[in-house]
Design an enzyme around this catalytic site. Structure first.
Site, mmCIF file in Angstrom:
data_model
loop_
_atom_site.group_PDB
_atom_site.id
_atom_site.type_symbol
_atom_site.label_atom_id
_atom_site.label_comp_id
_atom_site.label_asym_id
_atom_site.label_seq_id
_atom_site.Cartn_x
_atom_site.Cartn_y
_atom_site.Cartn_z
ATOM 1 N N LYS A 1 0.873 -1.163 0.000
ATOM 2 C CA LYS A 1 0.000 0.000 0.000
ATOM 3 C C LYS A 1 0.914 1.218 0.000
ATOM 4 O O LYS A 1 1.405 1.659 1.033
ATOM 5 C CB LYS A 1 -0.901 0.005 1.237
ATOM 6 N N GLU B 1 9.700 1.384 10.878
ATOM 7 C CA GLU B 1 10.723 2.426 10.825
ATOM 8 C C GLU B 1 10.000 3.759 10.843
ATOM 9 O O GLU B 1 9.271 4.098 9.907
ATOM 10 C CB GLU B 1 11.594 2.325 9.569
ATOM 11 N N CYS C 1 14.475 9.980 6.305
ATOM 12 C CA CYS C 1 14.354 9.603 7.715
ATOM 13 C C CYS C 1 15.673 9.798 8.456
ATOM 14 O O CYS C 1 15.683 10.057 9.653
ATOM 15 C CB CYS C 1 13.873 8.166 7.840
ATOM 16 N N GLU D 1 10.675 16.109 14.519
ATOM 17 C CA GLU D 1 11.119 15.858 13.145
ATOM 18 C C GLU D 1 10.637 16.983 12.230
ATOM 19 O O GLU D 1 9.472 17.372 12.247
ATOM 20 C CB GLU D 1 10.583 14.517 12.659
#
Length: 509
Positions: A164, A236, A270, A366
């Site tokens: 997906k 992750e 990331c 982040e």
């Protein structure tokens, strides 16, 4: 039989805002059927030898190279990233990973012989068997690397895969799915279901394992939903990766690494360098070099082959704008950038901030955008303390000419990976496990762990002697119990070996 689709999904070019595709959204019934078809295909695929699987992997790699320009155009159109980044990151990774896992899977998944420490009459084997249908929910920042790239070890282990992809970037993985039958993969072994978060929830409800890459908040929801079925999950999640620059560092290399590591893919990585701590004696010189390099970067739509393209997500642009604005209100200074470009598309200028501190979200949460916040520290100890002041723990980097000090600092940083005098490179060292601590996730990709996580581990114990009965089997008796008691003491009493040696050394009277 025709299926009526109640909803469609529009895919837009983030650099222009143009709609480039309209796709049907997979409802729960379509997701369930995709998993059923994948499960049937997996039964055949599992019977293939590693050698036979590897041959179709190599044919697929040749097809990727043959269609590389078309694939680059698709990735550029749906992500807004420059052509050089597509070739140097997305396509490079996929080609390398196809060959790597084709070569290494037999070694990593080879049956392991285990020598029992006590029961020498037994033979023990540890086997790795595929789980079944792996559901991969992938993000928009690297649609090929994190969408199809994560599927490669799962497939080589003998699983089927249903992906997906992000609703922002589904076209790259769909194109890859179209190439796979040409390479010789069984039909329905690799499938793509398109849709928003709800489609991903349906996949969690049907697949045998979920590998998710994305935000912390969504990852927690995936884990909770998978827990209802007790299916394994690999996560992750986010990162707020620190870079430490000591006063004895090669400042030119450190500055180059900082600019590339923070701004590659417009900072949407990331393991991007998201906060920089520089020892006071070299802070100003380091900032000067970084600023000079950032101001030379070109930012433009992908077809113009500049260093930076657009961002991919409109929501992410808003988040970056909010963090920068908050930092300015709290006293940070913008040395360059700091705002959206005045043009169509999701272009945020590469930004350098100084005067930052840990009271600002740009140093705590982040960012996932082209922002470099640089903070002055008095020494290495303060740098490490601040580097570890985070709920994340994915990656980090240390720059110093002192190798011994670098290793000591790297060991102190609370992260799954640390680079010394380098940045981001750990992700493409495919035989090295990569993953996070804290809220950066669970599990590892790459290395032996990166393929074994897609397997059930089975232990087989075989008797060598074939006696009619073992000593401890029924029936019981006082004599047998007495022997077991003496044997227990003989085996586990501290210092028994020395006592035996002492007894053996005593003269016979």
């Amino acid at each position: 039989m025709s299926i009526t689709i109640a909803e469609t999904l529009r895919v837009q070019n983030p650099a222009t805002g143009e709609t480039i595709a309209e796709l049907a959204v997979a409802r729960e019934v379509e997701v369930a059927r995709a998993v059923e078809r994948a499960r049937a295909a997996q039964a055949e695929w599992q019977s293939w030898s590693f050698d036979k699987r590897s041959r179709v992997f190599y044919r697929l790699r040749d097809l990727v190279l043959d269609h590389s320009e078309r694939m680059a155009e698709i990735v550029m159109a749906e992500t807004g990233k420059p052509r050089a980044e597509v070739y140097g990151n997305e396509l490079f990774y996929v080609c390398d990973a196809l060959g790597f896992w084709a070569r290494r899977a037999p070694k990593y998944l080879k049956a392991e012989k285990i020598r029992p420490h006590l029961f020498k009459t037994k033979k023990v084997l540890s086997l790795y068997e595929p789980i079944g249908v792996i559901g991969i929910i992938s993000p928009w920042n690297f649609p090929l690397v994190l969408g199809f790239g994560e599927a490669i070890p799962a497939l080589m282990a003998g699983n089927a895969v249903v992906v997906k992809p992000s609703e922002l970037t589904p076209l790259s993985v769909l194109f890859m799915a179209g190439l796979m039958p040409q390479a010789g993969f069984p039909g329905d072994l690799f499938q793509v279901v398109v849709g928003p978060a709800g489609t991903g929830e349906h996949l969690v409800d049907h697949a045998d394992m979920i590998a998710f890459t994305g935000s912390v908040e969504t990852g927690k929801r995936v884990l909770q939903r998978a827990a209802a079925r007790l299916v394994p999950v690999s996560l992750e999640l986010g990162g707020k990766d620190p870079m430490i620059v000591l006063k004895d560092a090669n400042l030119e290399r450190a500055a180059n690494a900082c600019v590339w590591g923070a701004l590659m893919n417009s900072g949407q990585v990331c393991t991007s360098i998201e906060r920089v701590y520089v020892e006071e004696p070299v802070h100003d010189e380091f900032v000067r070099r970084v600023l000079e390099k950032v101001q030379k970067l070109r930012q433009a739509p992908p077809e113009q082959d500049a260093e930076l393209g657009s961002m991919t997500s409109a929501e992410q642009v808003k988040k970056v704008e909010a963090q920068v604005a908050e930092a300015i209100r709290a006293g940070a200074s913008v040395l360059t950038g700091g705002r959206r470009q005045d043009r169509a598309g999701l272009f945020f200028e590469p930004t350098v901030l100084v005067g930052v501190h840990h009271g600002m979200s740009v140093m705590k949460e982040e960012t996932f955008g082209p922002v470099i916040p640089i903070m002055k520290v008095k020494d290495a100890a303060e740098a490490v303390r601040l580097a570890n002041d985070s709920r994340y723990g994915l990656d980090g980097s240390v720059f110093t000419r002192d190798g011994k000090k670098a290793m000591a600092l790297a060991k102190q940083i609370h992260a799954g990976s640390v680079c010394i005098n380098d940045g981001l490179i750990n992700f493409v060292v495919l035989n090295a496990p990569m993953g996070g601590r804290r809220e950066s996730g669970l599990g590892r990709r790459h290395g032996a762990e990166g393929i074994r996580k897609y397997c059930h581990q089975k232990t087989i114990v075989i008797d060598r002697l074939g006696l009619n009965a073992e000593f401890n089997w029924f029936p019981s008796s006082p004599e047998k119990t007495a022997w077991l008691r003496r044997g227990l003491r003989l085996l586990f009493r501290s210092g028994w070996k020395n006592k035996l040696r002492a007894l053996a050394a005593r003269p016979v009277s």
